[in-house]
Structure formats: C-alpha cells, structure tokens
Write a protein that holds these residues in place. Structure first.
Motif, PDB file in Angstrom:
ATOM      1  N   ARG A 148       0.863  -1.173   0.000  1.00  0.00           N
ATOM      2  CA  ARG A 148       0.000   0.000   0.000  1.00  0.00           C
ATOM      3  C   ARG A 148       0.901   1.224   0.000  1.00  0.00           C
ATOM      4  O   ARG A 148       1.656   1.475   0.929  1.00  0.00           O
ATOM      5  CB  ARG A 148      -0.917   0.022   1.222  1.00  0.00           C
ATOM      6  N   ARG A 149       0.845   1.978  -1.075  1.00  0.00           N
ATOM      7  CA  ARG A 149       1.699   3.158  -1.235  1.00  0.00           C
ATOM      8  C   ARG A 149       3.168   2.814  -1.004  1.00  0.00           C
ATOM      9  O   ARG A 149       3.918   3.535  -0.363  1.00  0.00           O
ATOM     10  CB  ARG A 149       1.271   4.270  -0.259  1.00  0.00           C
ATOM     11  N   GLY A 150       3.578   1.685  -1.546  1.00  0.00           N
ATOM     12  CA  GLY A 150       4.960   1.282  -1.372  1.00  0.00           C
ATOM     13  C   GLY A 150       5.253   0.674  -0.027  1.00  0.00           C
ATOM     14  O   GLY A 150       6.415   0.403   0.304  1.00  0.00           O
ATOM     15  N   GLY A 151       4.225   0.449   0.788  1.00  0.00           N
ATOM     16  CA  GLY A 151       4.436  -0.119   2.113  1.00  0.00           C
ATOM     17  C   GLY A 151       3.766  -1.456   2.258  1.00  0.00           C
ATOM     18  O   GLY A 151       3.440  -2.127   1.285  1.00  0.00           O
ATOM     19  N   LEU A 152       3.572  -1.861   3.510  1.00  0.00           N
ATOM     20  CA  LEU A 152       2.927  -3.125   3.819  1.00  0.00           C
ATOM     21  C   LEU A 152       1.794  -2.898   4.801  1.00  0.00           C
ATOM     22  O   LEU A 152       1.838  -1.972   5.600  1.00  0.00           O
ATOM     23  CB  LEU A 152       3.927  -4.106   4.450  1.00  0.00           C
ATOM     24  N   THR A 153       0.805  -3.764   4.731  1.00  0.00           N
ATOM     25  CA  THR A 153      -0.244  -3.769   5.736  1.00  0.00           C
ATOM     26  C   THR A 153       0.233  -4.663   6.873  1.00  0.00           C
ATOM     27  O   THR A 153       0.210  -5.887   6.765  1.00  0.00           O
ATOM     28  CB  THR A 153      -1.566  -4.291   5.142  1.00  0.00           C
ATOM     29  N   PHE A 154       0.702  -4.047   7.952  1.00  0.00           N
ATOM     30  CA  PHE A 154       1.311  -4.806   9.033  1.00  0.00           C
ATOM     31  C   PHE A 154       0.277  -5.484   9.924  1.00  0.00           C
ATOM     32  O   PHE A 154       0.593  -6.457  10.614  1.00  0.00           O
ATOM     33  CB  PHE A 154       2.184  -3.894   9.886  1.00  0.00           C
ATOM     34  N   GLY A 155      -0.939  -4.968   9.950  1.00  0.00           N
ATOM     35  CA  GLY A 155      -1.977  -5.568  10.774  1.00  0.00           C
ATOM     36  C   GLY A 155      -3.334  -5.289  10.181  1.00  0.00           C
ATOM     37  O   GLY A 155      -3.492  -4.396   9.341  1.00  0.00           O
ATOM     38  N   SER A 156      -4.316  -6.052  10.608  1.00  0.00           N
ATOM     39  CA  SER A 156      -5.685  -5.831  10.141  1.00  0.00           C
ATOM     40  C   SER A 156      -6.655  -6.237  11.240  1.00  0.00           C
ATOM     41  O   SER A 156      -6.349  -7.102  12.073  1.00  0.00           O
ATOM     42  CB  SER A 156      -5.976  -6.634   8.870  1.00  0.00           C
ATOM     43  N   TYR A 157      -7.807  -5.565  11.223  1.00  0.00           N
ATOM     44  CA  TYR A 157      -8.885  -5.930  12.145  1.00  0.00           C
ATOM     45  C   TYR A 157     -10.083  -6.366  11.324  1.00  0.00           C
ATOM     46  O   TYR A 157     -10.540  -5.638  10.450  1.00  0.00           O
ATOM     47  CB  TYR A 157      -9.265  -4.753  13.049  1.00  0.00           C
ATOM     48  N   ASP A 158     -10.570  -7.568  11.591  1.00  0.00           N
ATOM     49  CA  ASP A 158     -11.729  -8.117  10.896  1.00  0.00           C
ATOM     50  C   ASP A 158     -12.951  -7.902  11.774  1.00  0.00           C
ATOM     51  O   ASP A 158     -13.125  -8.590  12.780  1.00  0.00           O
ATOM     52  CB  ASP A 158     -11.507  -9.613  10.643  1.00  0.00           C
ATOM     53  N   PRO A 159     -13.835  -6.932  11.427  1.00  0.00           N
ATOM     54  CA  PRO A 159     -14.990  -6.657  12.280  1.00  0.00           C
ATOM     55  C   PRO A 159     -16.055  -7.746  12.227  1.00  0.00           C
ATOM     56  O   PRO A 159     -16.920  -7.808  13.101  1.00  0.00           O
ATOM     57  CB  PRO A 159     -15.522  -5.331  11.726  1.00  0.00           C
ATOM     58  N   PHE A 217      -0.386   7.009  21.544  1.00  0.00           N
ATOM     59  CA  PHE A 217       0.571   5.938  21.832  1.00  0.00           C
ATOM     60  C   PHE A 217       1.919   6.586  22.124  1.00  0.00           C
ATOM     61  O   PHE A 217       2.414   7.394  21.337  1.00  0.00           O
ATOM     62  CB  PHE A 217       0.677   4.979  20.650  1.00  0.00           C
ATOM     63  N   PRO A 218       2.548   6.278  23.264  1.00  0.00           N
ATOM     64  CA  PRO A 218       3.740   7.019  23.698  1.00  0.00           C
ATOM     65  C   PRO A 218       4.867   7.082  22.674  1.00  0.00           C
ATOM     66  O   PRO A 218       5.587   8.075  22.596  1.00  0.00           O
ATOM     67  CB  PRO A 218       4.170   6.263  24.961  1.00  0.00           C
ATOM     68  N   ARG A 219       5.046   6.036  21.874  1.00  0.00           N
ATOM     69  CA  ARG A 219       6.155   6.001  20.910  1.00  0.00           C
ATOM     70  C   ARG A 219       5.634   6.034  19.474  1.00  0.00           C
ATOM     71  O   ARG A 219       6.220   5.442  18.568  1.00  0.00           O
ATOM     72  CB  ARG A 219       7.014   4.766  21.174  1.00  0.00           C
ATOM     73  N   TYR A 220       4.542   6.752  19.305  1.00  0.00           N
ATOM     74  CA  TYR A 220       3.882   6.825  17.999  1.00  0.00           C
ATOM     75  C   TYR A 220       4.829   7.366  16.927  1.00  0.00           C
ATOM     76  O   TYR A 220       5.006   6.763  15.861  1.00  0.00           O
ATOM     77  CB  TYR A 220       2.633   7.696  18.114  1.00  0.00           C
ATOM     78  N   ARG A 221       5.424   8.529  17.164  1.00  0.00           N
ATOM     79  CA  ARG A 221       6.319   9.140  16.173  1.00  0.00           C
ATOM     80  C   ARG A 221       7.552   8.277  15.947  1.00  0.00           C
ATOM     81  O   ARG A 221       8.038   8.146  14.820  1.00  0.00           O
ATOM     82  CB  ARG A 221       6.733  10.536  16.636  1.00  0.00           C
ATOM     83  N   GLU A 222       8.069   7.707  17.005  1.00  0.00           N
ATOM     84  CA  GLU A 222       9.229   6.835  16.877  1.00  0.00           C
ATOM     85  C   GLU A 222       8.906   5.614  16.016  1.00  0.00           C
ATOM     86  O   GLU A 222       9.738   5.171  15.205  1.00  0.00           O
ATOM     87  CB  GLU A 222       9.701   6.397  18.265  1.00  0.00           C
ATOM     88  N   ALA A 223       7.681   5.084  16.165  1.00  0.00           N
ATOM     89  CA  ALA A 223       7.267   3.935  15.350  1.00  0.00           C
ATOM     90  C   ALA A 223       7.161   4.326  13.874  1.00  0.00           C
ATOM     91  O   ALA A 223       7.571   3.560  12.993  1.00  0.00           O
ATOM     92  CB  ALA A 223       5.937   3.391  15.858  1.00  0.00           C
ATOM     93  N   LEU A 224       6.626   5.513  13.589  1.00  0.00           N
ATOM     94  CA  LEU A 224       6.540   5.981  12.205  1.00  0.00           C
ATOM     95  C   LEU A 224       7.924   6.132  11.596  1.00  0.00           C
ATOM     96  O   LEU A 224       8.167   5.745  10.438  1.00  0.00           O
ATOM     97  CB  LEU A 224       5.781   7.303  12.144  1.00  0.00           C
ATOM     98  N   ASP A 225       8.848   6.704  12.357  1.00  0.00           N
ATOM     99  CA  ASP A 225      10.214   6.895  11.850  1.00  0.00           C
ATOM    100  C   ASP A 225      10.892   5.558  11.618  1.00  0.00           C
ATOM    101  O   ASP A 225      11.596   5.373  10.606  1.00  0.00           O
ATOM    102  CB  ASP A 225      11.030   7.728  12.851  1.00  0.00           C
ATOM    103  N   TRP A 226      10.680   4.614  12.539  1.00  0.00           N
ATOM    104  CA  TRP A 226      11.313   3.293  12.376  1.00  0.00           C
ATOM    105  C   TRP A 226      10.771   2.604  11.120  1.00  0.00           C
ATOM    106  O   TRP A 226      11.536   1.996  10.372  1.00  0.00           O
ATOM    107  CB  TRP A 226      11.058   2.433  13.609  1.00  0.00           C
ATOM    108  N   GLU A 227       9.475   2.683  10.907  1.00  0.00           N
ATOM    109  CA  GLU A 227       8.890   2.069   9.708  1.00  0.00           C
ATOM    110  C   GLU A 227       9.496   2.662   8.440  1.00  0.00           C
ATOM    111  O   GLU A 227       9.852   1.932   7.511  1.00  0.00           O
ATOM    112  CB  GLU A 227       7.372   2.273   9.697  1.00  0.00           C
ATOM    113  N   LYS A 228       9.606   3.970   8.400  1.00  0.00           N
ATOM    114  CA  LYS A 228      10.156   4.635   7.212  1.00  0.00           C
ATOM    115  C   LYS A 228      11.589   4.193   6.936  1.00  0.00           C
ATOM    116  O   LYS A 228      11.964   3.948   5.783  1.00  0.00           O
ATOM    117  CB  LYS A 228      10.098   6.149   7.409  1.00  0.00           C
TER     118      LYS A 228
END
Length: 271
Positions: A148-159, A217-228
């Motif tokens: 997705r946009r050059g990335g991956l779908t790391f998780g999904s929720y099935d309602p 989420f306390p490390r939200y920005r850090e998680a975004l940077d790590w993914e990138k």
C-alpha cells in the motif's frame, strides 16, 4: 453494555415490522419519516432530507434492534446529526457478521511466534491503555498483506470475526517490540472505536477521533520513523515469505497428485 451483548440471533423472530419501526422512529424523532429496509451490504444506514420528510434506509439487521438502539437512532435523527453514533454504531459493528450471505469461521489462532508472543503484547497493551476491558482474539496472519503506497499492511482488524491479524514479517529479531506494540495498539483501537458511517453511508474507520487516539501511543512518532527507515528490509522479508508460501503450496499439490496417482495407477494407462 458491550457490543457483544447487543447481538441478536437472526433465527429469532424480528422485534419490528417495517411499518412499526417506521412509526416508532418518526414518533421519537419528532418529524415525518419514510423508512426503507434494504439488503445492501455496503451501506447499512443512510439518511437524507426529502421535501417535508426524512428518508431513512436501514439494513434488515435493524428489524432486530433492541429498543435502546432504536431510541438512539431516533435521537440522532432528531438532532440532525450522524445517525450512527454511540449505541447505534456499537449495534452495527456487533452485527456486521449478519450482513454476509455465507458465515465465516474463525481460523486457527497462532499467537506464539519465533520472537514475539502476540498474546503477551496484547495483554500488556490492554492493561496499559484500555483498562483490560477489550476482549478480541489475535493471531499471526499468513503473510498475505499487499503493498500500500509502497508499504505493507502490518496488521488488520476483521470486524466480522472480531479478529486481529498481524503480518508475520514483524516476527523478526530486527523488529523492536515497541513497533509491534504500535501495530497491535492500532488494530485494538479499530475494535474499540469501530467505524462511523459518513454522509453517504460508507463506513469510515480512520476518523479524527481514531487518529487522535492513535497519536496518544507514547512512541507513535518513533514507530513511524522506524517504519520509514526499515521499510525496504521489511518488504524484502515479505517477498521471501510469499516465495516460501508459494513453494510450500506447490509442494503440497505435488504430494497430493502423487498420492492420487499411486492410489489409481490404472488411470495413467491409455486405452
């Protein structure tokens, strides 16, 4: 009251007929109303103004709605707000499995990985951010998340199944725990907040409220940077998982074919 407590078995008789539900909604909303019951699986609820009245379209699941849901729906119509807030939204999310024509079965759950135990991660996040109130199964997926946009779908929720799946590409020593936690937290938010129909009746999940909760989420920005920074490596690992899965599938087919031919050797003889 939890969403699951609002579920109603469709084998039971409906609580409402179309005409009585229409009358109750019009009475409680305090305005003329025309109701149409549909089998639409994409738009479960929509409201629009017509000359002198409101036009309301509801999926047939609402014929089984308890009184408190009907009253909540009428209140929202009366206030001219979105017709699926609070009680109504929880009812819709809890009954999404009623919309499908064929039932789906819960897959085998595998939460223990080579590096991370998803159940342990889930329990920790549930306690820290949700007061331990959420109850939703979690499992490692099969690794079929597409780009997705050059990335991956790391998780999904099935309602429909109320199930969280996490991409197995994250079950690696090079992936920090806080990143796995951020993905699990994201999917738990989907379960917790559900979806909200927009003005066209389409269900929107990444609402402003969702984005605000996600950013807490306390490390939200850090998680975004790590993914990138690590996305190329994760994409390569995902492709490797795809190749392994395809190879395993081809090998299983070859074994099955050989077994059939061994059981029926005469079928290979030409006449």
């Amino acid at each position: 009251m939890t969403a699951r407590q609002l579920e109603l078995a469709f084998d039971d008789a409906p609580l409402w007929e179309t005409r009585t539900l229409e009358s109750a909604l019009a009475r409680e909303a305090g305005r003329p109303l025309r109701l149409v019951i549909t089998e639409n699986r994409s738009v479960l609820l929509s409201v629009r103004r017509e000359t002198g009245q409101m036009a309301l379209r509801l999926h047939r699941m609402f014929l089984h709605a308890p009184l408190q849901v009907v009253l909540a729906l009428a209140r929202n119509i009366r206030r001219r707000g979105r017709a699926a807030d609070g009680e109504v939204r929880r009812f819709m999310n809890a009954n999404l499995h009623r919309v499908r024509r064929t039932p789906r079965r819960m897959p085998a759950l595998v939460s223990s990985g080579r590096v991370f135990d998803l159940q342990a991660v889930y329990a920790d996040i549930n306690a820290r951010f949700f007061g331990g109130r959420l109850h939703v199964p979690i499992t490692w997926g099969r690794g079929v998340g597409r780009a997705r946009r050059g990335g991956l779908t790391f998780g999904s929720y099935d309602p429909v199944l109320t199930l969280i799946r996490i991409h197995p590409v994250l079950d690696r020593p090079s992936v920090p725990r806080f990143f796995v936690e951020s993905v699990v937290y994201h999917e738990m938010l989907h379960h917790h907040l559900g979806g909200v129909p927009d003005r066209a009746g389409r269900t929107v999940y990444h609402t402003r409220a969702f984005r605000e909760a996600e950013a807490r989420f306390p490390r939200y920005r850090e998680a975004l940077d790590w993914e990138k920074q690590n996305l190329p490596e994760l994409l390569r690992a995902s492709h490797a998982i795809d190749r392994e899965r395809r190879a395993a599938r081809l090998a299983a087919r070859a074994v099955a074919t050989a077994a059939r031919q061994s059981a029926h050797p005469a079928s290979r003889t030409r006449h």
